[in-house]
Every structure is written in structure tokens, then in C-alpha cells.
Design an enzyme around this catalytic site. Structure first.
Site: not given
Ligand SMILES: *Cc1c(COP(=O)(O)O)cnc(C)c1O
Length: 405
Positions: A143, A257, A228
Site C-alpha cells: 500500500f 503519519k 515506504d
Molecule cells: C497510510 C500509508 C500511505 C498513504 O499515506 P497518506 O497520508 O494517506 O497519503 C502510504 N504508504 C503506507 C505504507 C501507508 O501506511
């Protein structure tokens, strides 16, 4: 009109707020530490932390003071000008990651977009031509966000469905299967993008050997290893970055986050040499790293450091995960396994997990459902051992009350 009454809020949502999140479960009005309160005055143990965002809990006094002071001093200037907080925050992120350059943005998806743009710039620089070397290999169940680039990097039907055609240039390999990545590398490949722990994908952790193998593969073919760290970074695993457990350093990574503790901020770190690929004017965003969000993020780092939270997450999570493992033995018909690291833990069920999420809320705890019948537990890094143990008691109560459909 009383805009704060619970009924009014639900009505306003039902009439005016886009239904893309479904019907929200309840109305929340206040938070403190590991707890939030709903509009009926009920206190809930918040082990979702706004999906790993409120890293130091709700309304930590140091964070509140920093944000209030910054709000009364200077909230926003554009990136045409410097401000002290952004320089300090960039230096602190490099202090954790190593010498490099930091770009600020506003969300996880936006950070990943910058990583994808970096991959394109690297491909052009190493092939001498635009559009020749641009492919990014990603993992199944990844994701990376909902914007067009990040969505194309997220090989899940529930994310991509309805929005095709996707942006070109992604190949999908199998997480934790190094050979599947190797098999996809060709002359057009510029980078590999993975998470150290797939949070949305069901709390699947990369093995150290897999990440070490990706590092070597990228070195061999001059690919960028992009990570990520949006969910697993900023202390969530008990180390500042999720990839640290494998003893590797990627070429670039994204954060978001937990970084702002509740305000929208994202960041991308890249190693020093890559910074030169972004020449003046090549990328930007209006709000990126403005004084308010940098003050908030600096306050999050202050608290992580002054309260020694990395060490605390490491030691307390061992006890907590052991307590959670007790649920495997206590409820063998319902609980498949406990997985994850630090305060990014998944309770994989053998049954539908959504009724349990609702039961837990009724009993006074918020958790986040994720892919594959998994309940995700994301306590704030400040959670006490008492709060962690309370979550296990509430889980045991909810599992006892679980009625198979
Ligand atoms: C939440 C998340 C995203 C997206 O972040 P947003 O601030 O919602 O755009 C991307 N990568 C990972 C691993 C995430 O948990």
C-alpha cells in the site's frame, strides 16, 4: 443550531460529507494520551492512533505547547523563504538516517509520489535519456497511497478498481521473495519500492534477508532501493525506521503519519548524491514543511528522544506481544496468529474480523481492521504497560463474546 451535538454531526455527515469512508462508527470529540472520548462521553482506549498518526498520544502537553506557540508566531510561509523549524527538522531526520537531503510534503502518498519522481530522474541520469529507464518494481499486497502514482504502485483491486488506466511503469513481484524481484529486473528498471512492514496489506514483515537481498540487487543493477516508511517509521517498530532491523539503508524513503503527531506532514529523505537530481523548480508543494507542521514534528521528535520512547517500545512490546500470544492459546478457534513488531501488531483471525472490531468498540477500545481478517493494533509510542495490558484484557473479553456468524 447546535453543530456539536452527536445527532447533528451524524446528520451533517450523512447529508454533506462524501461517503467514500462508509458510515463512520462514532463521533469523537476529545483526546488525551492513549484515550479518546466520543460524543456520548464514553472513554475509548485508542489503539488505532488515527492509523499510526498520533505517535505520542493525543494532546501531549509538550506538543500542544509547541503548536500553540508556533500558531501565535508564524503559521505559514512559502518555500520561497526559509524558516527555522524546517532546517532543524531536516537536520534531525538526517541525524536518524545519515547524510542526505530532505524534501517536505503533506502526506504519505505525496511522499511516495516524490520517490517515484526520483526514480524517473535516476533512470534518466543513468541512461542518458528520458523515458528509457523508468520502471519501478513493487510488491504484491503493498500500500503506497491513493494518488495516481502511488495508486499505480499499489497492486490491489480495491484501490485501483474504477480508476484505470493506471500510470505506466510498474511491475509486481512477491513480497519476501527475492527471486521474484530479480526476475523482473530489466534495462527499463529504475527502482524497487517496498515497505519494511506491510501495514495495510495485513501486517506482513519483511525478513532481514529479503531486505538485504534487495539492497544487494539494487547495488548490482544500479537501481534505487526506495522504502515506504509512512506507517512503520518514526519509532513504530521500536527503532526509528522499520528498515533498521535488517541493517540496511535505502537510497531514499518516505515518512508521514507519525511524523507530525496529528498534523499533515510528509517527508522524503534521499542520500546526498541523489539530491542533485532535483534541480531548482523540478518539484514542490505550497504547504510542504511549513512552520506549523515543522514545529509539531520537531515536538514529536523531542518527546521520542526525551522520554526514551524507542527503548520503551522495544522493551514493553516484548511483554505485550507475549501477552497477545496468550490469546492464540486461549482462543485457538478464533485467533490464528499474532504478528508484527514493536507497536505495529496484527492479530490475524480465523474468522471475520469486522464483528470483533465492533465488539471491541462496544467494550471501549478502537483498533484498525486490515487486509486478510487482521486486526491492527497501533498504540501510541507513549502507551504505558498498564494500557497495553488493558488492551489484551479487552481483546480477551471481546473474543469471549464473539459469536461466529
Ligand atoms: C497510510 C500509508 C500511505 C498513504 O499515506 P497518506 O497520508 O494517506 O497519503 C502510504 N504508504 C503506507 C505504507 C501507508 O501506511
Amino acid at each position: 443550531m447546535n453543530a456539536t451535538s452527536p445527532d447533528t454531526t451524524a446528520e451533517l455527515y450523512a447529508s454533506y460529507v462524501l461517503g467514500n469512508y462508509g458510515t463512520p462508527a462514532c463521533t469523537l470529540t476529545r483526546g488525551e494520551g492513549a484515550y479518546v472520548w466520543d460524543s456520548e462521553g464514553r472513554r475509548l482506549l485508542d489503539f488505532g492512533s488515527g492509523i499510526a498518526v498520533t505517535a505520542i498520544g493525543h494532546c501531549h502537553p509538550h506538543w500542544v505547547r509547541a503548536v500553540q506557540e508556533q500558531a501565535a508566531t508564524l503559521v505559514h510561509v512559502s518555500n520561497l523563504y526559509r524558516h527555522p523549524g524546517q532546517g532543524v527538522l531536516a537536520q534531525r531526520i538526517c541525524g536518524y538516517a545519515g547524510p542526505g537531503r530532505v524534501l517536505f510534503c503533506n502526506s504519505g502518498a505525496e511522499g511516495n509520489e516524490a520517490l517515484l519522481k526520483l526514480a524517473r530522474l535516476h533512470g534518466r541520469a543513468t541512461s542518458g535519456e528520458e523515458g528509457k529507464r523508468y520502471k519501478v518494481i513493487v510488491a504484491g499486497h503493498a500500500f503506497h497511497g491513493r494518488t495516481f502514482g502511488a495508486m499505480a504502485a499499489t497492486p490491489q483491486e480495491k484501490i485501483q478498481g474504477g480508476f484505470r488506466p493506471m500510470l505506466d511503469g510498474f511491475a509486481v513481484a512477491t513480497y519476501n521473495d527475492l527471486a521474484s524481484f530479480e526476475a523482473l529486473v530489466d534495462d527499463a528498471t529504475a527502482a524497487i519500492l517496498v515497505e519494511a512492514i506491510q501495514g495495510e496489506g495485513g501486517v506482513n514483515a519483511a525478513t532481514p534477508e529479503f531486505l538485504q537481498g534487495l539492497r544487494a540487487l539494487c547495488d548490482k543493477h544500479n537501481l534505487l532501493l526506495l522504502m515506504d516508511e509512512v506507517q512503520c517509521g518514526v519509532g513504530r517498530t521500536g527503532r526509528f525506521f522499520g528498515f533498521e532491523a535488517a541493517g540496511i539503508v535505502p537510497d531514499a524513503f518516505s515518512l508521514a503519519k507519525g511524523l507530525g503527531g496529528g498534523v499533515p506532514i510528509g517527508a522524503v529523505w534521499m542520500r546526498e548524491a541523489l539530491g542533485a537530481l532535483f534541480h531548482p523548480g523540478s518539484h514542490g508543494t505550497t504547504y510542504g514543511g511549513n512552520p506549523l507542521v515543522c514545529a509539531a514534528a520537531n515536538a514529536v521528535l523531542d518527546v521520542i528522544e526525551s522520554e526514551d520512547l524507542l527503548a520503551q517500545v522495544q522493551s514493553q512490546s516484548k511483554i505485550w506481544i507475549e501477552q497477545l500470544r496468550g490469546l492464540e492459546r486461549q482462543f485457538p478457534a478464533l485467533v490464528q496468529e499474532v504478528r508484527g513488531r514493536g507497536y505495529l501488531v496484527g492479530l490475524a483471525l480465523k474468522v471475520d474480523h469486522l464483528p470483533l472490531v465492533n465488539l471491541l468498540r462496544d467494550k471501549g477500545m478502537l483498533v484498525i481492521p486490515t487486509a486478510g481478517q487482521v486486526i491492527r493494533l497501533l498504540p501510541p509510542l507513549t502507551a504505558t504497560l498498564e494500557e497495553l495490558s488493558r488492551s489484551v484484557e479487552l481483546l480477551a473479553e471481546a473474543l469471549s463474546a464473539y459469536q461466529p456468524a
